[in-house]
Write a protein that holds these residues in place. Structure first.
Motif, PDB file in Angstrom:
ATOM      1  N   GLY A 183       5.418 -12.568   5.097  1.00 16.67           N
ATOM      2  CA  GLY A 183       5.819 -14.042   4.559  1.00 16.67           C
ATOM      3  C   GLY A 183       4.331 -14.657   4.417  1.00 16.67           C
ATOM      4  N   ALA A 184       3.517 -14.048   4.674  1.00 16.58           N
ATOM      5  CA  ALA A 184       2.114 -15.033   4.399  1.00 16.58           C
ATOM      6  C   ALA A 184       1.808 -14.885   3.034  1.00 16.58           C
ATOM      7  CB  ALA A 184       1.132 -14.475   5.474  1.00 16.58           C
ATOM      8  N   SER A 185       1.139 -16.016   2.680  1.00 12.03           N
ATOM      9  CA  SER A 185       0.624 -16.336   1.286  1.00 12.03           C
ATOM     10  C   SER A 185      -0.828 -15.914   1.226  1.00 12.03           C
ATOM     11  CB  SER A 185       0.909 -17.811   0.549  1.00 12.03           C
ATOM     12  OG  SER A 185       0.271 -17.650  -0.622  1.00 12.03           O
ATOM     13  N   VAL A 186      -1.222 -14.571   0.556  1.00 10.25           N
ATOM     14  CA  VAL A 186      -2.666 -14.120   0.406  1.00 10.25           C
ATOM     15  C   VAL A 186      -3.143 -14.558  -0.841  1.00 10.25           C
ATOM     16  CG1 VAL A 186      -3.922 -12.132   0.416  1.00 10.25           C
ATOM     17  CG2 VAL A 186      -2.052 -12.492   2.188  1.00 10.25           C
ATOM     18  N   THR A 187      -4.119 -15.105  -1.165  1.00 12.53           N
ATOM     19  CA  THR A 187      -4.924 -15.430  -2.406  1.00 12.53           C
ATOM     20  C   THR A 187      -6.014 -14.346  -2.507  1.00 12.53           C
ATOM     21  OG1 THR A 187      -4.372 -17.671  -2.342  1.00 12.53           O
ATOM     22  CG2 THR A 187      -6.162 -16.947  -3.823  1.00 12.53           C
ATOM     23  N   PHE A 188      -5.946 -13.510  -3.709  1.00 13.55           N
ATOM     24  CA  PHE A 188      -6.987 -12.510  -3.967  1.00 13.55           C
ATOM     25  C   PHE A 188      -7.688 -13.200  -5.206  1.00 13.55           C
ATOM     26  CE2 PHE A 188      -3.563  -9.836  -2.736  1.00 13.55           C
ATOM     27  CZ  PHE A 188      -3.986  -8.787  -1.799  1.00 13.55           C
ATOM     28  N   ALA A 189      -9.215 -13.085  -4.931  1.00 18.19           N
ATOM     29  CA  ALA A 189     -10.093 -13.910  -5.979  1.00 18.19           C
ATOM     30  C   ALA A 189     -11.241 -12.965  -6.371  1.00 18.19           C
ATOM     31  CB  ALA A 189     -10.462 -15.110  -5.566  1.00 18.19           C
ATOM     32  N   VAL A 190     -11.834 -12.941  -7.597  1.00 17.83           N
ATOM     33  CA  VAL A 190     -13.031 -12.088  -7.889  1.00 17.83           C
ATOM     34  C   VAL A 190     -14.022 -13.340  -8.305  1.00 17.83           C
ATOM     35  CG1 VAL A 190     -11.888  -9.773  -8.145  1.00 17.83           C
ATOM     36  CG2 VAL A 190     -12.053 -11.538 -10.042  1.00 17.83           C
ATOM     37  N   GLY A 191     -15.204 -12.966  -8.157  1.00 21.18           N
ATOM     38  CA  GLY A 191     -16.435 -13.782  -8.705  1.00 21.18           C
ATOM     39  C   GLY A 191     -17.030 -13.049  -9.886  1.00 21.18           C
ATOM     40  N   ASN A 226     -14.521  -6.576 -16.610  1.00 19.65           N
ATOM     41  CA  ASN A 226     -14.895  -7.205 -17.934  1.00 19.65           C
ATOM     42  C   ASN A 226     -16.078  -6.214 -18.737  1.00 19.65           C
ATOM     43  OD1 ASN A 226     -17.253  -7.535 -16.969  1.00 19.65           O
ATOM     44  ND2 ASN A 226     -17.197  -9.897 -16.536  1.00 19.65           N
ATOM     45  N   THR A 227     -16.471  -6.804 -19.574  1.00 20.89           N
ATOM     46  CA  THR A 227     -17.600  -5.923 -20.621  1.00 20.89           C
ATOM     47  C   THR A 227     -18.786  -6.036 -20.276  1.00 20.89           C
ATOM     48  OG1 THR A 227     -17.190  -7.606 -22.410  1.00 20.89           O
ATOM     49  CG2 THR A 227     -15.662  -5.936 -22.564  1.00 20.89           C
ATOM     50  N   ASP A 228     -19.105  -6.437 -19.022  1.00 20.50           N
ATOM     51  CA  ASP A 228     -20.563  -6.577 -18.690  1.00 20.50           C
ATOM     52  C   ASP A 228     -20.529  -5.770 -17.116  1.00 20.50           C
ATOM     53  OD1 ASP A 228     -21.847  -8.572 -20.548  1.00 20.50           O
ATOM     54  OD2 ASP A 228     -20.296 -10.016 -19.428  1.00 20.50           O
ATOM     55  N   SER A 229     -21.933  -5.045 -17.144  1.00 19.61           N
ATOM     56  CA  SER A 229     -22.045  -3.943 -16.144  1.00 19.61           C
ATOM     57  C   SER A 229     -22.897  -4.760 -15.254  1.00 19.61           C
ATOM     58  CB  SER A 229     -22.798  -2.966 -16.654  1.00 19.61           C
ATOM     59  OG  SER A 229     -24.300  -3.438 -17.054  1.00 19.61           O
ATOM     60  N   GLY A 230     -22.425  -4.461 -13.776  1.00 22.72           N
ATOM     61  CA  GLY A 230     -23.320  -4.961 -12.501  1.00 22.72           C
ATOM     62  C   GLY A 230     -22.361  -5.059 -11.445  1.00 22.72           C
ATOM     63  N   ARG A 231     -22.718  -5.485 -10.374  1.00 23.85           N
ATOM     64  CA  ARG A 231     -22.060  -5.811  -9.243  1.00 23.85           C
ATOM     65  C   ARG A 231     -21.437  -7.225  -8.938  1.00 23.85           C
ATOM     66  NH1 ARG A 231     -23.422  -1.217  -6.107  1.00 23.85           N
ATOM     67  NH2 ARG A 231     -25.186   0.144  -6.768  1.00 23.85           N
ATOM     68  N   PHE A 232     -20.347  -7.163  -8.213  1.00 21.67           N
ATOM     69  CA  PHE A 232     -19.908  -8.339  -7.850  1.00 21.67           C
ATOM     70  C   PHE A 232     -18.891  -8.430  -6.684  1.00 21.67           C
ATOM     71  CE2 PHE A 232     -17.155  -6.613 -11.040  1.00 21.67           C
ATOM     72  CZ  PHE A 232     -15.774  -7.032 -10.607  1.00 21.67           C
ATOM     73  N   THR A 233     -18.439  -9.486  -6.238  1.00 16.55           N
ATOM     74  CA  THR A 233     -17.652  -9.345  -5.008  1.00 16.55           C
ATOM     75  C   THR A 233     -16.337  -9.704  -5.192  1.00 16.55           C
ATOM     76  OG1 THR A 233     -18.781 -11.364  -4.211  1.00 16.55           O
ATOM     77  CG2 THR A 233     -19.469  -9.368  -3.450  1.00 16.55           C
ATOM     78  N   GLY A 234     -15.306  -9.656  -4.272  1.00 19.65           N
ATOM     79  CA  GLY A 234     -14.058 -10.331  -4.406  1.00 19.65           C
ATOM     80  C   GLY A 234     -13.835 -10.697  -2.864  1.00 19.65           C
ATOM     81  N   THR A 235     -12.442 -11.595  -2.796  1.00 19.13           N
ATOM     82  CA  THR A 235     -11.953 -11.850  -1.530  1.00 19.13           C
ATOM     83  C   THR A 235     -10.586 -11.973  -1.419  1.00 19.13           C
ATOM     84  OG1 THR A 235     -12.168 -14.210  -2.074  1.00 19.13           O
ATOM     85  CG2 THR A 235     -14.475 -13.392  -0.953  1.00 19.13           C
ATOM     86  N   ALA A 236     -10.093 -11.822  -0.139  1.00 18.77           N
ATOM     87  CA  ALA A 236      -8.609 -12.176   0.125  1.00 18.77           C
ATOM     88  C   ALA A 236      -8.682 -13.059   1.239  1.00 18.77           C
ATOM     89  CB  ALA A 236      -7.869 -10.783   0.417  1.00 18.77           C
ATOM     90  N   THR A 237      -7.799 -14.200   1.010  1.00 23.32           N
ATOM     91  CA  THR A 237      -7.612 -15.243   2.095  1.00 23.32           C
ATOM     92  C   THR A 237      -6.185 -15.450   2.198  1.00 23.32           C
ATOM     93  OG1 THR A 237      -7.939 -17.087   0.319  1.00 23.32           O
ATOM     94  CG2 THR A 237     -10.009 -16.240   1.520  1.00 23.32           C
ATOM     95  N   VAL A 238      -6.192 -16.017   3.470  1.00 23.28           N
ATOM     96  CA  VAL A 238      -4.657 -16.119   3.944  1.00 23.28           C
ATOM     97  C   VAL A 238      -4.327 -17.847   4.147  1.00 23.28           C
ATOM     98  CG1 VAL A 238      -4.996 -15.373   6.273  1.00 23.28           C
ATOM     99  CG2 VAL A 238      -2.612 -15.431   5.152  1.00 23.28           C
ATOM    100  N   ALA A 239      -3.362 -18.145   3.602  1.00 21.18           N
ATOM    101  CA  ALA A 239      -3.000 -19.879   3.839  1.00 21.18           C
ATOM    102  C   ALA A 239      -2.810 -20.127   5.357  1.00 21.18           C
ATOM    103  CB  ALA A 239      -1.666 -20.055   3.115  1.00 21.18           C
ATOM    104  N   GLY A 240      -3.409 -20.940   6.118  1.00 21.75           N
ATOM    105  CA  GLY A 240      -3.283 -21.284   7.293  1.00 21.75           C
ATOM    106  C   GLY A 240      -4.360 -20.686   8.235  1.00 21.75           C
TER     107      GLY A 240
END
Length: 477
Positions: A183-191, A226-240
């Motif tokens: 039941g924990a809220s997880v937020t996935f995000a990409v930069g 997306n339509t641009d090539s290259g490297r990037f990162t993503g994260t997952a965080t949990v409330a609390g």
């Protein structure tokens, strides 16, 4: 001072008559002030780190004789306090670990909402007044409180520009005991990177929130590059929790569409005849899927590099170029093509916009039926009796358009009597097959011992005339 106040209250009550004196229980004194605090609720109990305790801390004024209190009970100061360090908490009204509350008319004091701090463990909170103090047994528990988030899916993955990443993002949320938190809220995000490379979840958003299941696992929606090539990162965080799980992504440059022959290459047709199959191509996108609705241009060439022939073909109407549109399978077919009148090899091509690849078809026009035969350079020569003629007898077979015809059996025949000669093996007649140039070469021919001129004939089936070689057995001297 307080004893004086209580005495004044007692005297005032007596002076006021019977109405001011409450009913006296059997065996209880008529003047019975409070002399202790008793628990009213809120102990023992526990709360998750950073969350409120369910039951407010509560005490009441009482007398150790268990008899009713006969004095005024409201307004008595009670201090609720929790430890100043370690496992503890704060009260809502003060925002601190202590708060001062006055009793109500029934002598009850209820502390405001108490919230556990971030340190797990048991502790005692106290309620204190001039009538003593009492303790509450409380526990800040880490069970079910997110403290860690770990990856379940791969740390890194890649996808072609505009395509979906092969794996969904999966993380697991744990508490301080290493147990799964449901039941924990997880937020996935990409930069995004400096090159503009990035991705989005369903709906085109860079973030998505999901809830952990019974095993503590949260799964992101599908992620599309997306339509641009290259490297990037993503994260997952949990409330609390400040814990973070990181992911690495790479958008790969999309491959250019590819055009390849699908059918019709390597065909042969007689000059002036239709090729049996049209030219077919298949257009495949960089993602490997067929590309429908593309315009394909077919071009018919003439003769390859270094060729002296003008072999070629035309589409209906005599055109050397035609267009067609790819279907749902990415396939396009040309109109039927007709060989021209010249035999030989040539190439056809197919091209389309958006790709530098060219589909190439190797084709060959075959000569038609033999129509004519002619003598070669040995059509007229002489030699001494019983000697070999210096130039071999050769005949060329062509079709009605003058194209050399290969594989034709040519028969060379010398006179039966008189001046003449014999081919190798003392034969008067021999056969030879035309090569790709349409030329058939007879074995060496040797003059007999009779001088004079004569004719050697070369004939082929289907040709109504012969090639003639005028030869002379020349007298020596």
């Amino acid at each position: 001072m307080k004893q004086t106040l209580l005495l004044v209250l007692a005297v005032s009550a007596l002076a006021g008559g019977a109405q001011a004196v409450p009913a006296i229980a059997d065996g209880c004194p008529s003047y019975n002030p409070p002399n202790e605090l008793v628990l009213g609720g809120g102990t023992p109990q526990s709360a998750k780190l950073g969350t409120p305790y369910q039951t407010n801390l509560q005490v009441a004024l009482a007398n150790t004789d268990a008899c009713p209190i006969t004095t005024q009970l409201s307004g008595i100061a009670v201090t609720f306090a929790a430890p100043g360090s370690g496992p503890s908490g704060t009260f809502a009204s003060s925002g601190a670990n202590a708060v001062l509350i006055g009793t109500d008319a029934q002598g009850t004091a209820v502390a405001p909402q108490f919230t556990a701090n971030s340190l797990p463990g048991g502790f005692l909170a106290t309620a204190s007044s001039d009538y003593g103090s009492i303790s509450f047994s409380l526990v800040n528990t880490a069970v079910g409180v997110p403290t860690a988030i770990t990856r379940v899916s791969a740390k890194s993955q890649s996808a072609t520009e505009g395509a979906r990443f092969p794996q969904l993002l999966r993380v697991k949320v744990l508490d301080a005991n290493g147990d799964a938190v449901a039941g924990a809220s997880v937020t996935f995000a990409v930069g995004s990177s400096t090159t503009g490379a990035g991705a989005s979840f369903a709906g085109g958003m860079p973030q998505a929130s999901e809830t952990t299941d019974a095993s503590g696992v949260a799964v992101s929606p599908a992620l599309t590059a997306n339509t641009d090539s290259g490297r990037f990162t993503g994260t997952a965080t949990v409330a609390g929790s400040t814990a973070v799980a990181t992911f690495a992504f790479r958008n790969l440059a999309a491959k250019a569409p590819r055009l390849r022959p699908e059918g019709g290459a390597g065909q042969k047709a007689a000059v002036g005849a239709h090729y049996r199959r049209p030219l077919e191509v298949k257009l495949v996108g960089g993602n490997g899927k067929p590309v429908p609705g593309a315009t394909i241009t077919f071009n018919l060439g003439a003769g390859g590099a270094g060729q002296t022939t003008t072999a070629g073909a035309t589409f209906p109407g005599g055109a050397s170029q035609a267009t067609a549109t790819t279907d749902a399978r990415g396939i396009a077919a040309s109109p039927h093509l007709v060989a021209n009148s010249a035999s030989g090899s040539f190439t056809a091509t197919a091209i389309t916009t958006g790709t530098s690849t060219t589909a190439v078809f190797a084709l060959r026009n075959l000569a038609s039926r033999p129509a004519s035969i002619a003598a070669g350079v040995a059509a007229s020569e002489a030699t001494a009796p019983r000697t070999r003629f210096p130039i071999p007898l050769a005949a060329k077979v062509v079709d009605a358009h003058g194209n050399p015809v290969a594989g034709v059996a040519v028969e060379f025949t010398a006179p039966a009597r008189g001046a003449g000669g014999r081919f190798r093996g003392d034969r008067r007649s021999v056969k030879a097959t035309t090569d790709k140039a349409g030329v058939a070469v007879a074995p060496p021919f040797v003059a007999n011992g009779i001088t004079g001129g004569y004719v050697v004939r070369a004939t082929a089936r289907g040709i109504d005339h012969a090639a003639a070689f005028g030869l002379v057995n020349r007298a020596s001297g």
